[in-house]
Design a protein around this motif. Sequence first.
Motif, PDB file in Angstrom:
ATOM      1  N   ASN A  97       0.734  -0.912  -0.080  1.00 37.07           N
ATOM      2  CA  ASN A  97      -0.120   0.066   0.056  1.00 37.07           C
ATOM      3  C   ASN A  97       0.997   1.073   0.348  1.00 37.07           C
ATOM      4  N   PHE A  99       0.946   3.746   1.945  1.00 34.06           N
ATOM      5  CA  PHE A  99       1.762   4.091   3.875  1.00 34.06           C
ATOM      6  C   PHE A  99       3.442   3.459   3.491  1.00 34.06           C
ATOM      7  N   ALA A 100       3.334   1.453   3.219  1.00 35.44           N
ATOM      8  CA  ALA A 100       4.383   0.898   3.005  1.00 35.44           C
ATOM      9  C   ALA A 100       5.366   1.255   1.830  1.00 35.44           C
ATOM     10  N   ILE A 102       5.614   3.949   0.520  1.00 33.58           N
ATOM     11  CA  ILE A 102       6.457   5.865   1.123  1.00 33.58           C
ATOM     12  C   ILE A 102       7.653   5.446   2.520  1.00 33.58           C
ATOM     13  N   TRP A 103       7.619   5.031   3.055  1.00 29.89           N
ATOM     14  CA  TRP A 103       7.953   4.748   4.391  1.00 29.89           C
ATOM     15  C   TRP A 103       9.362   3.729   3.965  1.00 29.89           C
TER      16      TRP A 103
END
Length: 159
Positions: A97, A99-100, A102-103
Amino acid sequence: HNIFIFLLGRIFPYFIYFLFCLILFDTVLINYFNLPLNGHFVLLQLGSMGFILTACLYGIFFGLVGSTLAQAYGGASLLASPCFGFTGLIFPRISMNAFAYIWGALLPVTWYIQIRLDQTLRKPNFITSLEPFVYLFVQFSVMSILITLVLRKIRRRLI
């Protein structure tokens, strides 16, 4: 009397040591263990240099921002620990997803792994090979700017 020369002097031995280790290990893996090298050895080593320098800048940044050693380690581990799960080695990044994704992109190891896989296994064209280098350069630039800003703040506080 120049903090930049001081910091350069602090990271230079680490840079040389880690680069020597990576070149030695790559040479042994490619020549002795027949690791495929479908790309360019020079691009692999340039990626290693970019990764080492950017990782050193991350270390300098967290060392400057943390008022104690525990805070510096805590801040670095807060960023790095989840990122290693999001590098794409275990689970493909394209399936993560936002979030993962980008992190995982926040650490230089993600782009170094992509450079390593591209140059050893995938055999991409030259333009495709440059994409992770751009991300490493952006991280290097951002960390350089952040370190400069933190050093200016420290200097203003001392004067």
